[in-house]
Design an enzyme around this catalytic site. Structure first.
Site, short mmCIF file in Angstrom:
data_model
loop_
_atom_site.label_atom_id
_atom_site.label_comp_id
_atom_site.label_asym_id
_atom_site.label_seq_id
_atom_site.Cartn_x
_atom_site.Cartn_y
_atom_site.Cartn_z
N MET A 1 13.31 4.53 -50.70
CA MET A 1 12.23 3.97 -50.74
C MET A 1 12.11 2.90 -49.91
O MET A 1 13.08 1.65 -50.00
CB MET A 1 11.84 3.63 -52.10
CG MET A 1 12.01 4.94 -53.32
SD MET A 1 11.66 4.77 -54.84
CE MET A 1 13.35 3.84 -55.17
N GLN A 53 17.60 8.43 -43.67
CA GLN A 53 16.09 8.80 -43.65
C GLN A 53 15.37 8.43 -42.25
O GLN A 53 15.31 7.20 -42.58
CB GLN A 53 15.25 8.84 -45.02
CG GLN A 53 14.07 9.49 -45.19
CD GLN A 53 13.41 9.46 -46.45
OE1 GLN A 53 12.49 8.90 -46.61
NE2 GLN A 53 13.83 10.25 -47.54
N CYS A 83 6.25 10.72 -46.88
CA CYS A 83 5.51 9.34 -47.40
C CYS A 83 4.15 9.16 -46.46
O CYS A 83 3.84 9.50 -45.64
CB CYS A 83 6.31 8.14 -46.54
SG CYS A 83 5.74 6.61 -46.98
N LYS A 124 12.71 16.18 -46.04
CA LYS A 124 11.93 16.04 -47.41
C LYS A 124 10.44 16.10 -47.02
O LYS A 124 9.82 15.37 -46.14
CB LYS A 124 12.19 14.27 -47.80
CG LYS A 124 11.62 14.08 -49.25
CD LYS A 124 11.80 12.45 -49.62
CE LYS A 124 11.41 12.11 -50.98
NZ LYS A 124 9.78 12.09 -50.96
N HIS A 156 8.86 16.86 -52.73
CA HIS A 156 7.89 16.12 -53.87
C HIS A 156 6.83 16.95 -54.03
O HIS A 156 6.06 17.39 -53.35
CB HIS A 156 7.31 14.98 -53.08
CG HIS A 156 6.82 13.87 -54.05
ND1 HIS A 156 6.88 12.48 -53.90
CD2 HIS A 156 6.05 14.26 -55.26
CE1 HIS A 156 6.17 11.97 -54.91
NE2 HIS A 156 5.65 12.84 -55.57
N ASN A 196 11.63 16.81 -56.31
CA ASN A 196 11.31 15.42 -56.61
C ASN A 196 9.62 15.26 -57.06
O ASN A 196 9.02 15.94 -56.95
CB ASN A 196 11.35 14.70 -55.10
CG ASN A 196 11.08 13.17 -54.95
OD1 ASN A 196 10.23 12.97 -54.23
ND2 ASN A 196 11.45 12.54 -55.87
N GLY A 197 9.76 13.94 -57.59
CA GLY A 197 8.39 13.46 -58.22
C GLY A 197 8.17 13.58 -59.77
O GLY A 197 8.23 14.58 -60.34
N GLY A 198 8.01 12.44 -60.33
CA GLY A 198 7.72 12.21 -61.76
C GLY A 198 8.90 12.47 -62.50
O GLY A 198 8.87 12.68 -63.69
N ARG A 220 12.08 6.04 -58.46
CA ARG A 220 11.73 4.88 -59.10
C ARG A 220 12.45 4.88 -60.20
O ARG A 220 12.78 3.79 -60.60
CB ARG A 220 10.33 4.80 -58.95
CG ARG A 220 9.58 4.19 -57.80
CD ARG A 220 8.17 4.63 -57.55
NE ARG A 220 7.93 3.93 -56.30
CZ ARG A 220 8.15 4.63 -55.15
NH1 ARG A 220 8.69 5.67 -55.05
NH2 ARG A 220 7.67 3.93 -53.95
#
Length: 319
Positions: A1, A53, A83, A124, A156, A196-198, A220
């Protein structure tokens, strides 16, 4: 990130999990190849396994950046096609590449050709962008890029809106479609697919793995509650002993690294900003954050301040 998972963050996270694959911030190929910013490849030997990345859209430039990453010792080279930031859109990086699968295929083919005996090239991506239909776009994207030799994708499970939503909103507003990612698992059984995601807990990660996904990428949540995610990842996801018994043990293990960083001219806050969430949800967490946030930027701040912050945590939490 970006601006988060720098080398100090990754060193901290590696202390808590010996097995989890760590990722760098996205590093743009032009910065490495044209800008000569090779310091962006700096990392500690203890970080492995760690993936670099990359952001970019020029096959030749990405190939050279991949060579530089392999030379620096990275275990995987990942091309970011997810992104949504304006900064990367302007350079035709990130999620905008979902609109041009043949270009992504050309990029990864060039990267793989540049690394015949080197680290694996992975991708990704999002499930789509803007008005694209993810049910059509995602399988076509995966099929095209996989034909260029990529066998590992992290997906994601949200569409990205390139206009009208901020990067933060793109992480929250577009609905998650885990079902589509599961469908890709069934459609492409030979590929290694991560979701990925949440995903904010190890319980949620274990559900996806039990359903047949090959991996789970947590961003995160792992940053804001690193002990809850990484501190127990080895035992719960890999069946291996966890390196430490408490977040307090992690703090103490960071102290030699902090001393080394300060001796080389670094500042305490460059490291402790990544340690703020170690006691998240536990008694004393607010005081821990307060002491570090108020004092770590002061000239001369060092491990004495970290000790003071640790002393503010109840013994049963810091032991």
């Amino acid at each position: 990130m970006m601006d988060w998972t720098d080398r100090h963050c990754r060193y901290l996270h590696r202390l808590m999990s010996r097995r989890s694959l760590l990722y760098t911030e996205m590093v743009t190929a032009p910065a490495l190849v044209r800008g000569g910013a090779l310091h962006l490849l700096d990392h500690h030997a203890a970080e492995h396994p760690v993936a670099l990345q990359l952001g970019g859209s020029d096959p030749a430039e990405l190939a050279e950046a991949a060579r530089l990453g392999a030379r620096a010792g990275y275990d995987e080279i990942n091309l970011n096609c997810g992104c949504p930031s304006d900064r990367v859109q302007s350079g035709t990086f990130g999620a905008v590449l979902m609109k041009d699968a043949p270009l992504v295929a050309a990029c990864v083919a060039a990267m793989r050709e540049a690394l015949p005996d080197g680290p694996e090239v992975t991708v990704k991506c999002r499930i789509g962008v803007d008005d694209q239909d993810p049910q059509e776009v995602l399988p076509a994207f995966i099929e095209t890029v996989a034909a260029a030799g990529v066998t590992r994708f992290s997906i994601h499970a949200r569409k990205a809106w390139l206009q009208g939503l901020s990067p933060k909103e793109n992480r929250e507003i577009p609905p998650l479609d885990y079902g589509l990612v599961r469908a890709m698992r069934a459609r492409f059984p030979a590929l290694h697919l991560s979701v990925n995601g949440g995903i904010a807990t190890l319980d949620a990660a274990q559900v996806f793995l039990a359903e047949g996904l090959d991996g789970v990428m947590i961003g995160r949540a792992a940053y804001h509650q690193p002990w809850d995610i990484l501190g127990r990842a080895d035992s719960r996801l890999y069946g291996q002993p966890d390196p430490f018994d408490s977040p307090g043990d992690v703090v103490r293990a960071m102290m030699p690294y902090i001393d080394e960083h300060l001796a080389s001219g670094g500042r305490l806050h460059q490291i402790t900003r990544h340690m703020m969430g170690l006691f998240a949800g536990r008694p004393g967490a607010r005081r821990w954050r307060q002491i570090l946030s108020e004092g770590a930027s002061r000239p001369g701040a060092g491990n004495a301040l970290v000790e003071e912050a640790l002393d503010s945590i109840p013994r049963e939490e810091a032991a």
